[in-house]
Scaffold this motif. Structure first.
Motif, short mmCIF file in Angstrom:
data_model
loop_
_atom_site.label_atom_id
_atom_site.label_comp_id
_atom_site.label_asym_id
_atom_site.label_seq_id
_atom_site.Cartn_x
_atom_site.Cartn_y
_atom_site.Cartn_z
N ILE A 1 36.16 2.90 27.27
CA ILE A 1 37.38 3.65 27.60
C ILE A 1 37.05 5.11 27.89
CG2 ILE A 1 39.62 4.42 26.73
CD1 ILE A 1 39.74 1.90 25.04
N ALA A 2 36.15 5.68 27.11
CA ALA A 2 35.81 7.10 27.26
C ALA A 2 35.17 7.38 28.61
CB ALA A 2 34.88 7.53 26.13
N CYS A 3 34.17 6.56 28.99
CA CYS A 3 33.47 6.85 30.25
C CYS A 3 34.38 6.62 31.46
CB CYS A 3 32.19 6.02 30.36
SG CYS A 3 32.44 4.25 30.54
N LYS A 4 35.28 5.63 31.36
CA LYS A 4 36.20 5.40 32.47
C LYS A 4 37.28 6.47 32.56
CE LYS A 4 35.28 0.46 32.55
NZ LYS A 4 34.05 0.65 31.75
N THR A 5 37.65 7.03 31.42
CA THR A 5 38.60 8.14 31.43
C THR A 5 38.01 9.36 32.12
OG1 THR A 5 39.61 7.34 29.37
CG2 THR A 5 40.01 9.64 29.99
N VAL A 6 36.73 9.63 31.86
CA VAL A 6 36.06 10.75 32.52
C VAL A 6 35.97 10.51 34.02
CG1 VAL A 6 33.86 11.97 32.75
CG2 VAL A 6 34.79 11.49 30.49
N ALA A 7 35.67 9.27 34.43
CA ALA A 7 35.62 8.94 35.85
C ALA A 7 36.99 9.12 36.50
CB ALA A 7 35.14 7.50 36.04
N CYS A 8 38.05 8.98 35.70
CA CYS A 8 39.40 9.20 36.19
C CYS A 8 39.72 10.69 36.31
CB CYS A 8 40.39 8.51 35.24
SG CYS A 8 42.12 8.95 35.46
N ILE A 9 39.20 11.49 35.39
CA ILE A 9 39.50 12.93 35.37
C ILE A 9 38.64 13.72 36.35
CG2 ILE A 9 39.46 14.98 33.88
CD1 ILE A 9 40.14 13.19 31.54
N ASP A 10 37.42 13.27 36.61
CA ASP A 10 36.48 14.00 37.47
C ASP A 10 37.09 14.54 38.77
OD1 ASP A 10 34.23 14.19 35.93
OD2 ASP A 10 33.31 12.35 36.68
N PRO A 11 37.77 13.70 39.56
CA PRO A 11 38.27 14.24 40.84
C PRO A 11 39.28 15.35 40.67
CG PRO A 11 39.22 12.07 40.38
CD PRO A 11 38.09 12.27 39.41
N TRP A 12 40.04 15.33 39.59
CA TRP A 12 41.03 16.38 39.36
C TRP A 12 40.35 17.68 38.93
CZ3 TRP A 12 45.70 14.54 40.81
CH2 TRP A 12 45.84 13.16 40.84
N ILE A 13 39.23 17.59 38.28
CA ILE A 13 38.50 18.79 37.85
C ILE A 13 37.73 19.40 39.01
CG2 ILE A 13 36.59 19.61 36.41
CD1 ILE A 13 39.09 19.19 34.82
N TYR A 14 37.00 18.56 39.75
CA TYR A 14 36.07 19.06 40.76
C TYR A 14 36.72 19.36 42.10
CZ TYR A 14 31.79 18.30 38.08
OH TYR A 14 30.79 18.38 37.16
N ALA A 15 37.62 18.51 42.54
CA ALA A 15 38.11 18.63 43.92
C ALA A 15 39.57 19.00 44.00
CB ALA A 15 37.86 17.31 44.66
N ILE A 16 40.45 18.25 43.35
CA ILE A 16 41.88 18.46 43.54
C ILE A 16 42.30 19.80 42.96
CG2 ILE A 16 44.17 17.51 43.02
CD1 ILE A 16 42.92 14.74 43.16
N ASN A 17 41.56 20.32 42.01
CA ASN A 17 41.82 21.64 41.46
C ASN A 17 41.34 22.74 42.40
OD1 ASN A 17 42.75 23.35 39.31
ND2 ASN A 17 40.61 23.73 38.78
N HIS A 18 40.54 22.38 43.41
CA HIS A 18 40.06 23.35 44.39
C HIS A 18 41.15 23.61 45.42
CE1 HIS A 18 37.67 25.23 47.50
NE2 HIS A 18 36.63 25.25 46.69
N PRO A 19 41.47 24.87 45.69
CA PRO A 19 42.61 25.18 46.58
C PRO A 19 42.50 24.56 47.96
CG PRO A 19 41.27 27.13 46.14
CD PRO A 19 40.82 26.08 45.18
N ARG A 20 41.30 24.49 48.54
CA ARG A 20 41.17 23.93 49.88
C ARG A 20 41.46 22.43 49.88
NH1 ARG A 20 35.61 26.88 52.03
NH2 ARG A 20 36.38 29.02 51.93
N PHE A 21 40.89 21.72 48.91
CA PHE A 21 41.18 20.30 48.79
C PHE A 21 42.68 20.09 48.54
CE2 PHE A 21 36.69 19.15 48.32
CZ PHE A 21 36.69 17.87 48.86
N ARG A 22 43.23 20.88 47.65
CA ARG A 22 44.63 20.72 47.28
C ARG A 22 45.54 20.94 48.48
NH1 ARG A 22 44.41 23.73 43.18
NH2 ARG A 22 45.34 25.64 44.02
N ALA A 23 45.23 21.96 49.27
CA ALA A 23 46.06 22.24 50.45
C ALA A 23 45.99 21.11 51.47
CB ALA A 23 45.62 23.56 51.09
N GLU A 24 44.78 20.57 51.69
CA GLU A 24 44.63 19.47 52.66
C GLU A 24 45.31 18.19 52.17
OE1 GLU A 24 43.50 19.48 55.69
OE2 GLU A 24 43.04 21.63 55.58
N ILE A 25 45.19 17.92 50.88
CA ILE A 25 45.84 16.73 50.34
C ILE A 25 47.35 16.85 50.45
CG2 ILE A 25 46.27 15.43 48.21
CD1 ILE A 25 43.39 16.07 47.38
#
Length: 380
Positions: free
Chosen positions: A323-347
């Motif tokens: 459960i722990a490792c899959k939760t991190v795999a779920c959180i990763d994109p929100w930390i690395y990319a979707i939190n980035h303003p350029r990614f967020r604006a394009e999405i």
């Protein structure tokens, strides 16, 4: 090759728990392993077979948790991948590492439907080949994501510490991405082909990982090797590069303060750059914390299984690392990319109905700020 030699010595200690499996009619299904094919039982360590099978509500609860992780993980990682491959301005060397991480995390998410099906049948629906493929995908995605985190830290260190001549080119980035897959290959294929270790059911026998339970020096050497290769080295690299980034920013801020003092001005830093050190520290702490939370449980379970007190390893306890490792795999994109303003604006442009990205004007303002400074762009 990996016959379970623990059967004979384990019988006296486990005879009371194992007795219902060995010939008392009407209670076989109450114990783990009772629904595993006979020819596959050698892969199920006797340790697991001494426990009663989990109740239906336990499978249901795990299924609900995994359903939430699957939805959020697939949503986040697919948004990152679609945005990266359809937006030319985002296809930079730095973002290539983020996309590679999203691919590894998507692989991790792809196992969850198989887990649900295994939970329904309370065993391995696809037998040995299903367990082997489950373990192979998990091994590639876990080790690949770990070393990709290190590559991202290295790229950010080069970009921030050497902004003029330290940035990685696309060819170098592609080479490092290929290197992440090669990094995960040896200790994924060796157990898959049972050259060294193997993949075996664990916990509720609905998931599979490398075999850390079979007695013998070979199992212990493999466990120690993969502990260093897949956990210690990536964690040390992540900590090293982010600590160097933080040190570099501190030196830069100190230099600006001294220069400002000599020029008899209050500060040479722009107002929004004063918090660079704090932002970088937050990012570094978040990433290291996520890595530790995601992979330390698996490392501990493997070490306990190979070297420690196995009575601590109940089936329920052994399910938490997955459960722990899959939760991190779920959180990763929100930390690395979707939190980035350029990614967020394009999405937000592509899927405007996703309202949790905030107001577009806020994204545009953040995007403008991120372009003004390499530090802000790489740590947003």
């Amino acid at each position: 090759m990996y016959t379970n030699f623990s059967l004979t010595p384990a019988v006296p200690a486990l005879s009371g728990a194992m007795l219902p499996q060995m010939g008392m009619p009407g209670v076989e299904e109450e114990f783990l392993g009772s629904k595993i094919d006979v020819e596959y039982m050698d892969y199920v360590h006797p340790h697991w077979r001494q426990y009663r099978a989990p109740q239906a509500f336990q499978h249901l609860l795990l299924g609900m948790v995994y359903a939430v992780i699957l939805f959020m993980g697939m949503l986040g990682n697919l948004l990152v991948l679609i945005t990266f491959f359809t937006t030319k301005s985002l296809r930079t060397p730095s973002n290539l590492f983020v996309a590679n991480l999203a691919i590894f995390d998507t692989l991790m998410m792809s196992k969850l439907p198989v887990f649900v099906m295994n939970s329904i049948v309370e065993g391995q629906l696809f037998g040995k080949i299903g367990c082997d493929l489950y373990g192979l995908v998990g091994s590639y995605s876990g080790m690949g994501a770990a070393i990709t985190n290190s590559a991202i830290a290295f790229d950010r260190y080069r970009t921030i510490a050497f902004p003029l001549d330290g940035r990685l080119g696309m060819k170098a980035a592609v080479g490092l991405v290929i290197g992440t897959w090669l990094w995960a290959t040896p200790f994924s294929l060796l157990p898959f082909f049972e050259v060294w270790s193997r993949f075996a059911p664990e916990g509720y026998l609905t998931t599979c990982s490398f075999d850390y339970m079979t007695e013998g020096p070979s199992t212990r050497y493999f466990t120690l090797t993969i502990f260093v290769w897949a956990y210690c080295i990536p964690l040390l690299l992540i900590a090293l590069f982010y600590s160097r980034i933080l040190s570099h920013v501190r030196e830069h801020e100190k230099m600006l303060r001294e220069q400002a003092k000599r020029m008899n001005v209050k500060s040479l830093s722009q107002g929004d750059e004063k918090s660079a050190e704090i932002r970088i520290a937050k990012v570094a702490i978040s990433i290291v914390f996520l890595f530790i939370c995601g992979w330390t449980p698996y490392a501990l379970v493997a070490l306990i299984g190979g070297f420690g007190e196995r009575s601590l390893m109940t089936p329920t306890f052994s399910m938490f690392p997955a459960i722990a490792c899959k939760t991190v795999a779920c959180i990763d994109p929100w930390i690395y990319a979707i939190n980035h303003p350029r990614f967020r604006a394009e999405i937000q442009k592509k899927v405007p109905w996703l309202c949790f990205f905030g107001e577009e004007k806020s994204s545009k303002a953040s995007d403008t700020k991120s372009e003004a400074s390499d530090v802000k762009s790489e740590t947003a």
